[in-house]
Write a protein that holds these residues in place. Structure first.
Motif, PDB file in Angstrom:
ATOM      1  N   SER A   1     -15.979   8.288  52.519  1.00  0.00           N
ATOM      2  CA  SER A   1     -16.852   7.675  53.524  1.00  0.00           C
ATOM      3  C   SER A   1     -17.214   6.240  53.169  1.00  0.00           C
TER       4      SER A   1
ATOM      5  N   THR B   1     -16.859  -0.110  56.482  1.00  0.00           N
ATOM      6  CA  THR B   1     -17.162   0.456  57.800  1.00  0.00           C
ATOM      7  C   THR B   1     -16.158  -0.051  58.833  1.00  0.00           C
TER       8      THR B   1
ATOM      9  N   GLU C   1     -22.380   6.978  57.211  1.00  0.00           N
ATOM     10  CA  GLU C   1     -20.975   6.912  57.627  1.00  0.00           C
ATOM     11  C   GLU C   1     -20.386   8.305  57.768  1.00  0.00           C
TER      12      GLU C   1
ATOM     13  N   CYS D   1     -21.566   9.727  60.957  1.00  0.00           N
ATOM     14  CA  CYS D   1     -21.224   8.974  62.170  1.00  0.00           C
ATOM     15  C   CYS D   1     -19.722   8.924  62.417  1.00  0.00           C
ATOM     16  N   GLU D   2     -18.976   8.291  61.524  1.00  0.00           N
ATOM     17  CA  GLU D   2     -17.533   8.121  61.740  1.00  0.00           C
ATOM     18  C   GLU D   2     -16.658   8.887  60.756  1.00  0.00           C
TER      19      GLU D   2
ATOM     20  N   THR E   1     -13.708   4.993  57.511  1.00  0.00           N
ATOM     21  CA  THR E   1     -12.942   3.931  58.169  1.00  0.00           C
ATOM     22  C   THR E   1     -11.459   4.268  58.067  1.00  0.00           C
TER      23      THR E   1
END
Length: 397
Positions: free
Chosen positions: A66, A96, A261, A264-265, A268
């Motif tokens: 992450s 990110t 992170e 959320c996502e 990256t």
């Protein structure tokens, strides 16, 4: 069904709304010269694209940590250590998808409902949007033309209250192109330390600088531990669509940001990080040439704007924006404000710019009018856009 109340507090980035109108007009057959979007009109350097494609070819297409790939965070840490003159550890870096998540995550992690956040105004609209979204109180700090779009430090000091939790800085700036001096940064740092405040330092334009040397508040004594430094690859390497940015902060906060992170996502995209690794490690010629071209465009657009009656424009030190004062043009030609001027230039002059209010509500006592132009477009387009602006204003006179 009712939506959450916080959604009503969420702002937007008006440049994209104006772009949508521009695209509609173009689809209708209009020729529009657009100065509205802050995106380099250059291609991502070939060696960076090749690194991304090679990463995909070797199947670097799965989940990563992450916080980002350790090899990439090591390179970022070395780059920030070298350019900011501070010792940075890879564990203090969080990667990110773009730089915006660090703004959002940083505010979420450091600010509670009811806290106050000081931010630059005019400024990147996402600052105020995110402050409002989390339920904090946005406190605008005026960037003043008479000070080269820096702060009046006496006024800045008066903004701090017992509720102040965070200060946001951006240098070089969007939308003004202004650059905060080391003396200004030292004054803000002294306040942050005295009042025990966090600082978010948005430095995504740090490499697009035309005069002087870049200064980061994180480099000042006592500031590294309380600063969230934001940088990324969109501007310097023309990688806007790759969505690749990062934050540098103390190790404890980095763990919290990485957890955000995760929530959320997840992470990256892995292959974009290998492209970013090559961007930092590989040749810098393409970026250097781009900055030199931006400097030439800056001089052309500033000289051209200053030759138009009713407009005056400072020569910005960084980024790829100009923020001309159009107060006299508005008054002389009967425009209520810069928004009315912007609409006239778009629909009657076929030139797209952004009004002052795209970058925050006016500060108390602010009477001047401004527009923003991005000169991330060709010299030919700049020449034609200036011609159209001049003709449109003369036609109105």
């Amino acid at each position: 069904m009712e939506k959450a109340k916080r959604i009503s507090r969420l702002g937007t980035e008006n440049a994209f709304e104006v772009l949508a109108v521009v695209n509609r007009l173009v689809k209708e057959g209009r020729s529009i010269v657009s100065f509205c979007i802050g995106e380099p009109d250059f291609d991502t350097p070939a060696h960076v694209k090749q690194a991304g494609m090679e990463a995909i070819a070797r199947n670097e297409t799965h989940y990563g940590p992450s916080a980002g790939l350790i090899s990439f965070r090591e390179e970022i840490a070395a780059y920030i250590s070298r350019t900011r003159g501070i010792a940075v550890d890879p564990e203090e870096v969080v990667v990110t998808p773009g730089a915006k998540p660090i703004i959002f995550h940083g505010i979420l992690a450091c600010v509670d409902e009811g806290d106050e956040v000081i931010y630059p105004n005019p400024g990147f609209p996402i600052y105020e949007s995110m402050i409002n979204f989390v339920g904090a109180r946005p406190v605008p700090a005026a960037l003043l033309e008479r000070k080269g779009f820096s702060f009046d430090l006496d006024e800045f000091r008066r903004l701090i209250t017992p509720r102040t939790k965070l200060i946001i800085l951006n240098s070089p700036q969007n939308p003004t192109g202004g650059v905060l001096s080391r003396a200004d940064l030292e004054a803000v740092a002294e306040l942050a330390i005295r009042h025990d405040l966090w600082v978010i330092s948005d430095e995504v334009y740090s490499r697009i600088l035309y005069e002087g040397e870049f200064a980061s508040i994180a480099s000042l004594p006592g500031m590294k531990e309380r600063t969230i430094l934001i940088d990324g690859f969109s501007k310097t390497y023309a990688m806007t669509g790759w969505r690749l940015g990062y934050g540098v902060m103390n190790r404890d906060l980095a763990r919290d940001i990485a957890r955000l992170e995760t929530n959320c996502e997840s992470c990256t995209a892995t292959f974009t990080q290998y492209a970013g690794l090559e961007a930092l490690q590989g040749p810098q010629h393409a970026s250097d040439r781009m900055v030199q071209e931006f400097k030439e465009r800056r001089d052309r657009i500033v000289d051209g704007l200053n030759a138009i009656e009713g407009i005056r424009c400072l020569r910005p030190q960084g980024s790829f924006y100009v923020f001309p004062n159009v107060t006299e043009a508005c008054r002389r030609l009967g425009f209520k404000d810069s928004k009315a001027l912007q609409e006239y230039l778009l629909f009657e002059g076929s030139v797209a710019v952004l009004p002052r209010t795209s970058f925050g509500r006016k500060n108390d006592g602010e009477t001047e009018e401004y527009i923003r132009l991005s000169y991330a477009t060709s010299k030919e387009q700049i020449r034609e856009g200036l011609r159209r602006i001049k003709e449109a204003l003369e036609r109105r006179a």
